[in-house]
Design an enzyme around this catalytic site. Structure first.
Site, PDB file in Angstrom:
ATOM      1  N   THR A 163       0.814  -1.218   0.000  1.00  0.00           N
ATOM      2  CA  THR A 163       0.000   0.000   0.000  1.00  0.00           C
ATOM      3  C   THR A 163       0.845   1.265   0.000  1.00  0.00           C
ATOM      4  O   THR A 163       0.479   2.272  -0.619  1.00  0.00           O
ATOM      5  CB  THR A 163      -0.931  -0.025   1.233  1.00  0.00           C
ATOM      6  OG1 THR A 163      -1.846  -1.112   1.070  1.00  0.00           O
ATOM      7  CG2 THR A 163      -1.705   1.263   1.390  1.00  0.00           C
ATOM      8  N   SER A 180       1.741  -7.659  -0.728  1.00  0.00           N
ATOM      9  CA  SER A 180       2.579  -8.529   0.110  1.00  0.00           C
ATOM     10  C   SER A 180       2.095  -9.969   0.134  1.00  0.00           C
ATOM     11  O   SER A 180       2.846 -10.867   0.510  1.00  0.00           O
ATOM     12  CB  SER A 180       2.702  -7.970   1.527  1.00  0.00           C
ATOM     13  OG  SER A 180       1.495  -8.090   2.236  1.00  0.00           O
TER      14      SER A 180
HETATM   15  N1  ASP Z   1      -2.841  -5.579   0.710  1.00  0.00           N
HETATM   16  C1  ASP Z   1      -1.725  -4.703   0.976  1.00  0.00           C
HETATM   17  C2  ASP Z   1      -0.442  -5.517   0.984  1.00  0.00           C
HETATM   18  O1  ASP Z   1      -0.194  -6.201   1.944  1.00  0.00           O
HETATM   19  C3  ASP Z   1      -1.935  -4.040   2.265  1.00  0.00           C
HETATM   20  C4  ASP Z   1      -0.829  -3.150   2.709  1.00  0.00           C
HETATM   21  O2  ASP Z   1       0.140  -2.892   2.002  1.00  0.00           O
HETATM   22  O3  ASP Z   1      -0.919  -2.662   3.812  1.00  0.00           O
HETATM   23  O4  ASP Z   1       0.289  -5.423   0.049  1.00  0.00           O
END
Ligand code: ASP
Length: 335
Positions: free
Chosen positions: A11, A57
């Site tokens: 994010t 991630s």
């Molecule tokens: N879905 C995103 C990820 O883990 C959430 C984040 O980056 O906080 O890549």
């Protein structure tokens, strides 16, 4: 002297929009991330920025994380005072623990991310990255291994959990609390946890490490109300280890107990708690499916490690050729 920054997407870097559905996707490079933080100029040391991967991630692999550990190790050997890794928060508690298990340097490796993407008001990525860089540059953070810096809190990777799906205060250490804070830009370490010798470091640099990890499958099964264990049928043929997220202090139904016992004769099975905080017990309850019964059937006690961290540790151990006794010894030391 500098701080090395490795970017892995998430994010914090999601300022682009998918042409398919309009949702945000990872786009910002490390150079773009740091350009948005003028206060980095006051860090006292330059940031040496390297873009590793730009993925959500959920898509990260153990091998990719260990590649970054290798690159960060080489950077430390070349003189950087600390390293920062930015990534998505969803698997951050697992990757930070993975790093902590193999990080052999005094220089800290700090993992951070963001909950609000750069297109939103009050995006937290710049503040988190600045705080992480300050911790990585701080002599006080030496010897603390892998750290999670988020929302101006400093957490030991060994205890950090993602405990909220949207809040900017998404990380906590339910069993230990934060080990420090970043106050007016200054990292203050309040507690120095006993950091066990990192181990398996030779594994990370071993020539066939990625191949061995890729071939090693460790499952996670969450015990639930009225669980008959049918989901685990044949697991020993497809997986090399199992972590059980047990009820409360490490209990399962009387139907599931013999299923787990039979599996533990074939593959290592580690018992943890699904509760979100606290330890599994060792010698309190006596019913079928209780912690004493499951240990008698061969399950390894995971101690204070939550199911996700236990899975990281078990996968590393099994990939490294550990048998049940070595698995039990490692969980005895780190759990
Ligand atoms: N879905 C995103 C990820 O883990 C959430 C984040 O980056 O906080 O890549």
């Amino acid at each position: 002297m500098s701080v090395a920054l490795f970017t892995l997407g998430g994010t914090i870097a999601m300022a682009g929009h998918s042409t398919d559905n309009g949702g945000v996707v990872a786009r910002l490079t490390g150079a773009e991330l740091t350009a948005a933080i003028p206060a980095l100029a006051d860090l006292g040391v330059p940031l040496d920025v390297r873009d590793a991967h730009a993925v959500p991630s959920a898509n990260l692999t153990f091998a990719q994380v260990l590649e970054v550990v290798d690159a960060a190790s080489r950077a430390v050997e070349a003189g950087v005072v600390g390293a920062v890794v930015t990534q998505g928060t969803d698997t951050l508690e697992e990757t930070a623990f993975l790093v902590d298990l193999v990080w052999r340097h005094q220089e800290p490796l700090v993992v951070t991310g963001a909950m609000r993407n750069p297109t939103l008001a009050g995006a937290d990525g710049p503040a988190n990255l600045l705080a992480a860089a300050r911790v990585a540059a701080s002599p006080d953070a030496r010897g603390l291994g892998a750290l999670v810096v988020f929302n101006d809190e400093i957490h030991a990777a060994r205890w950090a959990r993602k405990t909220h799906s949207t809040s900017t205060a998404a990380f906590a250490s339910p069993n230990a609390g934060p080990i420090g804070h970043v106050i007016e830009g200054r990292p203050r370490i309040l507690a120095r946890p006993d950091r066990r010798e990192p181990f398996l470091q030779e594994f990370v640099t071993g020539p066939d490490a990625s191949a061995r990890l890729g071939m090693t499958r460790v499952a996670l099964h969450t015990a639930t109300l009225d669980d008959d264990g049918a989901l685990l049928d044949g697991l020993e043929a497809t997986h090399h280890g199992l972590v059980v997220a047990g009820l409360g202090v490490g209990h399962v139904s009387s139907d599931l107990a013999p299923v787990l016992g039979a599996l533990s004769q074939r593959i290592p099975v580690v018992l943890t708690s699904r509760s979100g905080g606290g330890s599994v017990l060792r010698h309190t309850y006596g019913a079928i499916g209780s912690e004493t019964d499951l240990q008698r059937r061969g399950l390894v006690n995971g101690g204070l490690l939550d199911p996700y961290k236990a899975r990281v540790l078990l996968r590393l151990l099994v990939a490294n050729g550990a048998g049940r006794d070595e698995v039990a010894a490692a969980f005895g030391r780190l759990g």
